[in-house]
Write an enzyme that holds these catalytic residues in place. Structure first.
Site, mmCIF file in Angstrom:
data_model
loop_
_atom_site.group_PDB
_atom_site.id
_atom_site.type_symbol
_atom_site.label_atom_id
_atom_site.label_comp_id
_atom_site.label_asym_id
_atom_site.label_seq_id
_atom_site.Cartn_x
_atom_site.Cartn_y
_atom_site.Cartn_z
ATOM 1 C CG HIS A 123 -2.069 -1.028 1.006
ATOM 2 N ND1 HIS A 123 -2.093 -2.233 1.668
ATOM 3 C CD2 HIS A 123 -3.158 -1.018 0.191
ATOM 4 C CE1 HIS A 123 -3.152 -2.924 1.282
ATOM 5 N NE2 HIS A 123 -3.816 -2.210 0.395
ATOM 6 C CG ASP A 170 -8.104 -3.188 1.707
ATOM 7 O OD1 ASP A 170 -7.908 -1.970 1.541
ATOM 8 O OD2 ASP A 170 -7.464 -4.063 1.089
ATOM 9 C CG ASP A 230 -15.147 -2.041 -2.719
ATOM 10 O OD1 ASP A 230 -13.955 -2.289 -2.961
ATOM 11 O OD2 ASP A 230 -15.983 -2.939 -2.491
ATOM 12 C CG ASP A 252 -6.003 -1.473 -4.349
ATOM 13 O OD1 ASP A 252 -5.331 -2.335 -4.951
ATOM 14 O OD2 ASP A 252 -6.096 -1.423 -3.109
#
Length: 499
Positions: free
Chosen positions: A264, A288, A308, A360
């Site tokens: 990350h 996350d 997301d 991501d």
């Protein structure tokens, strides 16, 4: 009699499609590539139904008795299928053979049922009316199954209990027919006892579904499972050892708490150095909250928008104490806004522009994810960026899958971006790659970084941009929406690596 038998058509269609959807979903959870799994399972199921329809010509006597027997068998096999497949996944050397045998057997039995039923009813209706009524109930049942499966059954019951419920439904219909027509049926008493036995078995599996699932996942993961949940989009599993917390989506490792900071920090801090502005940041994927954690270390960040698909994912990482500690409670930050939506569709509706975009997503192991790595997606994303904006894309391993990695770079270039590919080493995954991109030339703007980073530093980045011969640039095609060549590169290269 006619109403009960036509109701049987409805049940056959509904249950048959449910078993097919369960098998496809389970295969995509365990084997990956949802498009391939659903395509091959639907094909195998329909082919098997054709075999069943052909075999029906050999049934000439006691048709109602045979029909009831088939209903019980379909209920038994379809009802236990998902529990059996979960338990055998880690144990069986030829799991795919078992999967397709169960799909094929269910298809043959369902394919036998409809012709038998039409033969039972043919003396009671004109042929034209018979076909009309049978297929009307058949199609209505299929429609119902296709609606309730993703919206109600998977989120609230899970795959094992869904299979059990519809298995019991098949057997209950068989039992009602036994009771209603016991004078006309051969082996009526035997069929009633058999029906009760199958219902009791399926009830037991339904009651023990969570323990069966926990046991099967205990076999699949090296560490104890502390959380598991099937959302409409994926199977979410958390495991924990004394020193490690791991997240798996559909069986694929997403992070290990031991070294996720390397991934990350490498994802976020290079792009923050190259971007002239930090005020508004967009994260696509990253449910996350780890990328958000790194972004929120910059004081000049005013707002972060995280898109997301799965609300179950973002809810888990907002509420679970272990996970909020790991992501520094980033998803509950007043600076962060969570939107649960398909990123492709959301970008079409979005009119806000961002200084930075962090992309991501999971690896492009299937077409559903592969569409998020296409020229069409990157061109759509361009409308949400300024000319000076900078984005970064996680781009799989340049060592294991160099064609897939360089395909991401080529796709961004084809979409009109300047690119800067780089990589880093993450122990849980090995060598991992990223591609930074911008509508304008990429030039570092900020030398400073927030305090407390454990891995990334400006002096490290030039090494991250160097590629050895085994990872160096390959001649590849760009990934377009109509060909999804990236998925093929990814599957071929990772498939060889895992052999």
């Amino acid at each position: 009699m006619e109403i009960l038998l036509l109701l049987s058509v409805f049940v056959i269609a509904t249950c048959g499609l449910i078993y097919e959807l369960v098998a496809g979903t389970l295969a995509s959870y365990l084997l990956g590539d949802s498009v391939t799994q659903f395509s091959t399972i639907i094909g195998a199921y329909l082919f098997s139904m054709g075999i069943g329809a052909y075999l029906s010509r050999f049934f000439r006597k006691h048709l109602l008795s045979w029909f009831i027997q088939l209903e019980i068998l379909v209920g038994l096999i379809g009802g236990i299928s998902s529990a059996l497949l979960f338990l055998l996944f880690e144990q069986a050397a030829s799991f795919r053979i078992i999967l397709y045998l169960l799909v094929g057997l269910t298809g043959v039995l369902v394919g036998l049922e409809l012709p038998l039923l039409m033969n039972i009813l043919k003396g009671r209706y004109v042929f034209r009316d018979l076909v009309s009524r049978v297929f009307t109930f058949d199609y209505i049942g299929a429609l119902l199954a296709s609606i309730v499966f993703p919206l109600l059954l998977v989120p609230y019951l899970g795959l094992i209990r869904t299979s059990c419920c519809f298995g019991m439904l098949n057997v209950v219909v068989a039992m009602l027919l036994c009771i209603k027509f016991r004078q006309e049926i051969k082996w009526a008493r035997y069929l009633q006892i058999k029906s009760v036995a199958v219902i009791l078995l399926l009830t037991g599996i339904f009651a023990w579904a969570n323990k069966i699932m926990s046991f099967s996942e205990g076999l699949a993961y090296r560490d104890p499972v502390i959380f598991s949940h099937s959302s409409p989009y994926q199977r979410i599993v958390l495991t924990r050892s004394r020193t490690d917390l791991r997240l798996y989506l559909n069986g694929n490792l997403q992070f290990s708490s031991r070294d996720e900071y390397r991934y990350h920090e490498a994802l976020v801090h290079p792009v923050m150095r190259y971007a002239p502005g930090h005020a508004h940041v967009l994260i696509l994927g990253g449910g996350d909250g780890m990328a958000a954690r790194e972004i929120l270390k910059y004081r000049d960040v005013e707002q972060v928008t995280l898109v997301d698909l799965d609300p179950a994912m973002t809810r888990l990482f907002r509420e679970n104490a272990l996970l909020t500690k790991l992501n520094s409670n980033s998803l509950n930050s007043p600076k962060l806004k969570v939107i649960n939506a398909d990123a492709f569709q959301w970008l079409r509706q979005n009119h806000t522009r961002y200084d930075i975009a962090i992309v991501d997503f999971p690896d492009p192991g299937n077409f559903a994810v592969g569409k998020l790595y296409t020229t069409a997606f990157y061109r759509q994303l361009r409308h949400s960026l300024y000319n000076s904006s900078v984005m970064v894309i996680q781009a799989t391993s340049p060592l294991v899958a160099p064609k897939a990695f360089w395909c991401v770079d080529a796709t961004l270039y084809a979409a009109g971006y300047h690119t800067l590919p780089y990589h880093t080493y993450v122990p849980s995954f090995g060598e991992w790659g990223y591609v930074m991109a911008s509508p304008e030339m990429l030039v570092p703007c900020r030398p400073w970084l927030p305090a407390g980073l454990r891995y990334f530093a400006p002096a490290v980045f030039p090494q991250m941009c160097m590629f050895t011969a085994d990872m160096d640039k390959r001649k590849v095609q760009a990934n377009h929406l109509n060909n999804q060549v990236l998925v093929q590169y990814f599957e071929d290269e990772w498939g060889k690596y895992q052999e």
